[in-house]
Write a protein that holds these residues in place. Sequence first.
Motif, PDB file in Angstrom:
ATOM      1  N   ASP A 183     -43.036 -15.707  11.022  1.00 31.80           N
ATOM      2  CA  ASP A 183     -44.327 -15.128  11.423  1.00 31.80           C
ATOM      3  C   ASP A 183     -44.949 -15.876  12.594  1.00 31.80           C
ATOM      4  N   SER A 217     -40.450 -11.641   8.628  1.00 28.71           N
ATOM      5  CA  SER A 217     -40.506 -12.446   7.405  1.00 28.71           C
ATOM      6  C   SER A 217     -41.490 -13.590   7.587  1.00 28.71           C
ATOM      7  N   THR A 273     -37.239 -11.063  14.005  1.00 23.97           N
ATOM      8  CA  THR A 273     -37.569  -9.923  13.147  1.00 23.97           C
ATOM      9  C   THR A 273     -36.409  -9.550  12.239  1.00 23.97           C
ATOM     10  N   GLN A 274     -36.746  -8.913  11.116  1.00 21.36           N
ATOM     11  CA  GLN A 274     -35.753  -8.400  10.186  1.00 21.36           C
ATOM     12  C   GLN A 274     -35.278  -7.007  10.590  1.00 21.36           C
ATOM     13  N   CYS A 296     -42.223 -10.086   3.663  1.00 21.83           N
ATOM     14  CA  CYS A 296     -42.244  -9.518   5.010  1.00 21.83           C
ATOM     15  C   CYS A 296     -43.534  -8.736   5.254  1.00 21.83           C
TER      16      CYS A 296
END
Length: 237
Positions: free
Chosen positions: A205, A201, A180-181, A122
Amino acid sequence: MRTVSREEGRADRAGAVYTYALTLKDHPLRLDGLSGVGAPPAPLRTVPAGPLYAVVSDVSEVPHPTERDIGAHHAVQQRLMEGGIVLPLRFGATALDDDAVRSAVEEHADDYAERLRELDGCVEYSLKAAQEVGQPDDHVRDGEADSEAGSRPGELGAQDAQPRLEAVASGVTEAFRPFTQEVKPGAPSGGDFLSVSFLVSSDQDELFIASEMSLAHQMGEDFEFRLHGPLPPYSFT
């Protein structure tokens, strides 16, 4: 990590140890050609602490946030990020000696190691946005005062601008959540109405960047978007 005050740094003639980041012990640690902070900068090295390494260098005193030292601090972290995941420390993390570094890291080594594994693959992207001057919420029509409201139309628009921009900020942030995480809002400064960091991650991306470009295009010239990254996960450590 226990830090050293500027007074302690000056008084300790043996100097101090400046810490840039933590890594797992399987990190390649390719730091050749880099200079650390301080004048003159000392060689970069590592301090083992349980399952981790602390990447450090010696300094004669706690460094001031000069452009050169801030650049050196970030350059070390960026290089480390190219070889694997890191826990970046904020500028100025300084301990008395190697033992103090080791003790501080070992105290929470399991937590640090777990977070490193969670962050594997990440990177962070930082997004800021501002409304261009002269665009809809800034438009002020010349005209006579409203006899009932007792104010110009433009003044009412200015009062309404903040809630509208907060709604835009929320919508922009939510638009990126699928890619997104983790999301960490920040406090906008200057003329910005949005400041937010995203943990992304590697497999998301390209989609994240494409989405930002698409959204900026859809929003048009009324808004200025500034995306910075990929960065070490400063906001998520």
